[in-house]
Design an enzyme around this catalytic site. Structure first.
Site, PDB file in Angstrom:
ATOM      1  N   MET A 118       0.789  -1.229   0.000  1.00 27.57           N
ATOM      2  CA  MET A 118       0.000   0.000   0.000  1.00 27.57           C
ATOM      3  C   MET A 118       0.829   1.292   0.000  1.00 27.57           C
ATOM      4  O   MET A 118       0.278   2.363   0.199  1.00 27.57           O
ATOM      5  CB  MET A 118      -0.974  -0.004   1.191  1.00 27.57           C
ATOM      6  CG  MET A 118      -2.001  -1.131   1.128  1.00 27.57           C
ATOM      7  SD  MET A 118      -2.864  -1.239  -0.468  1.00 27.57           S
ATOM      8  CE  MET A 118      -3.939   0.195  -0.345  1.00 27.57           C
TER       9      MET A 118
ATOM     10  N   ILE B 102       3.594   3.930  -2.016  1.00 29.18           N
ATOM     11  CA  ILE B 102       4.159   4.277  -3.324  1.00 29.18           C
ATOM     12  C   ILE B 102       5.675   4.238  -3.200  1.00 29.18           C
ATOM     13  O   ILE B 102       6.242   4.748  -2.221  1.00 29.18           O
ATOM     14  CB  ILE B 102       3.648   5.671  -3.765  1.00 29.18           C
ATOM     15  CG1 ILE B 102       2.133   5.575  -4.022  1.00 29.18           C
ATOM     16  CG2 ILE B 102       4.390   6.167  -5.003  1.00 29.18           C
ATOM     17  CD1 ILE B 102       1.472   6.874  -4.341  1.00 29.18           C
TER      18      ILE B 102
ATOM     19  N   HIS C 298      -2.824  -5.062 -10.511  1.00 35.49           N
ATOM     20  CA  HIS C 298      -3.864  -4.058 -10.270  1.00 35.49           C
ATOM     21  C   HIS C 298      -5.224  -4.647 -10.651  1.00 35.49           C
ATOM     22  O   HIS C 298      -5.355  -5.249 -11.713  1.00 35.49           O
ATOM     23  CB  HIS C 298      -3.554  -2.806 -11.118  1.00 35.49           C
ATOM     24  CG  HIS C 298      -4.537  -1.714 -10.868  1.00 35.49           C
ATOM     25  ND1 HIS C 298      -4.534  -0.966  -9.716  1.00 35.49           N
ATOM     26  CD2 HIS C 298      -5.585  -1.264 -11.599  1.00 35.49           C
ATOM     27  CE1 HIS C 298      -5.527  -0.101  -9.759  1.00 35.49           C
ATOM     28  NE2 HIS C 298      -6.184  -0.258 -10.895  1.00 35.49           N
TER      29      HIS C 298
HETATM   30  C1  GRF Z   1      -5.385  -7.170  -4.889  1.00 32.80           C
HETATM   31  O1  GRF Z   1      -6.695  -6.861  -5.255  1.00 32.80           O
HETATM   32  C2  GRF Z   1      -4.414  -6.542  -5.836  1.00 32.80           C
HETATM   33  O2  GRF Z   1      -4.907  -6.440  -7.134  1.00 32.80           O
HETATM   34  C3  GRF Z   1      -4.196  -5.175  -5.249  1.00 32.80           C
HETATM   35  O3  GRF Z   1      -4.226  -5.384  -3.867  1.00 32.80           O
HETATM   36  C4  GRF Z   1      -4.978  -6.537  -3.558  1.00 32.80           C
HETATM   37  C5  GRF Z   1      -4.091  -7.430  -2.751  1.00 32.80           C
HETATM   38  O4  GRF Z   1      -4.761  -8.574  -2.271  1.00 32.80           O
HETATM   39  N1  GRF Z   1      -2.961  -4.588  -5.727  1.00 32.80           N
HETATM   40  P1  GRF Z   1      -3.955  -9.709  -1.529  1.00 32.80           P
HETATM   41  O5  GRF Z   1      -3.263  -9.088  -0.346  1.00 32.80           O
HETATM   42  O6  GRF Z   1      -2.996 -10.307  -2.500  1.00 32.80           O
HETATM   43  O7  GRF Z   1      -5.007 -10.700  -1.087  1.00 32.80           O
END
Ligand code: GRF
Length: 205
Positions: free
Chosen positions: A90, A92, A109
């Protein structure tokens, strides 16, 4: 064999899919380290359960983003990481990090980029009223979700979809294409030209 370094902040279902692909020999490599900015990330538990080394780095203990990223890089270098995989990370990344691992950082994404970049991509898709969304694996550049696209998978948006129901169906596809993209990288088959990624065919002879 490549060394993979994973950055994750949350539940880690993509990490789990990648662990499975490594175990099954689909990805020619190993996960050398999982680093998180969140002490309670379930991703860290998943890693530990699979005997993968983990590290928690508290952002508040660092001067700024670059300083924080330098610490991550230090660990990645120690582990001889060839590919950095963002799996629900989360934060950048600083330009410093991106330059240190140019074309060696991947992200997933939950939308068909360049549509719906940024946070809450599934909500954006439902609210916009698109009929098709999906997921994208891409290399990370200095923009937000803007780097060269490696793989995409389309998912139909149904009339009665909520953010959650769409997210759930997209997630299933994420768990397919993320390991696939890493597999291609591990096989040295991803060729980047400008902002395009070409997949080298294998010679079956
Ligand atoms: C997923 O939806 C991914 O596309 C996004 O963050 C979420 C991560 O999910 N970047 P997880 O932690 O892998 O379950």
């Amino acid at each position: 064999m490549i060394n993979i370094g994973v950055l994750a902040s949350g539940r880690g279902t993509n990490l789990q899919a990648i662990i499975k692909a490594v175990e099954e020999g689909i990805i020619e490599g190993e996960i050398s380290i999982v680093i998180s900015d969140n002490r309670d990330a379930f991703a860290l538990k998943r890693a530990k359960q699979n005997n993968i080394k983990t590290e928690y780095l508290n952002f508040k203990s660092f001067k700024d983003r670059e300083d924080y990223d330098k610490e991550i890089i230090k660990t990645m270098k120690k582990k001889k990481v060839d590919l950095v995989v963002l799996a629900g990370y989360m934060r950048i990344l600083s330009p410093f990090f991106i330059n240190a691992y140019k074309n060696k950082i991947m992200n997933i994404h939950p939308a068909l980029l360049p549509s719906f970049p940024g946070l809450h991509a599934q909500r954006q898709a439902v609210e916009y009223g698109v009929k098709i969304s999906g997921c994208t694996v891409h290399f990370v550049d200095e923009g937000v979700d803007s780097g060269p696209i490696i793989l995409q998978k389309a998912v139909e948006v149904k009339d009665n979809d909520t953010e959650e129901s769409l997210a759930e169906r997209i997630l299933k596809e994420e768990h397919q294409i993320y390991p696939q993209a890493i597999q291609l990288f591990s096989q040295g088959r991803l060729i980047i030209k400008g902002r395009k990624v070409f997949i080298e065919e294998v010679d079956l002879k």
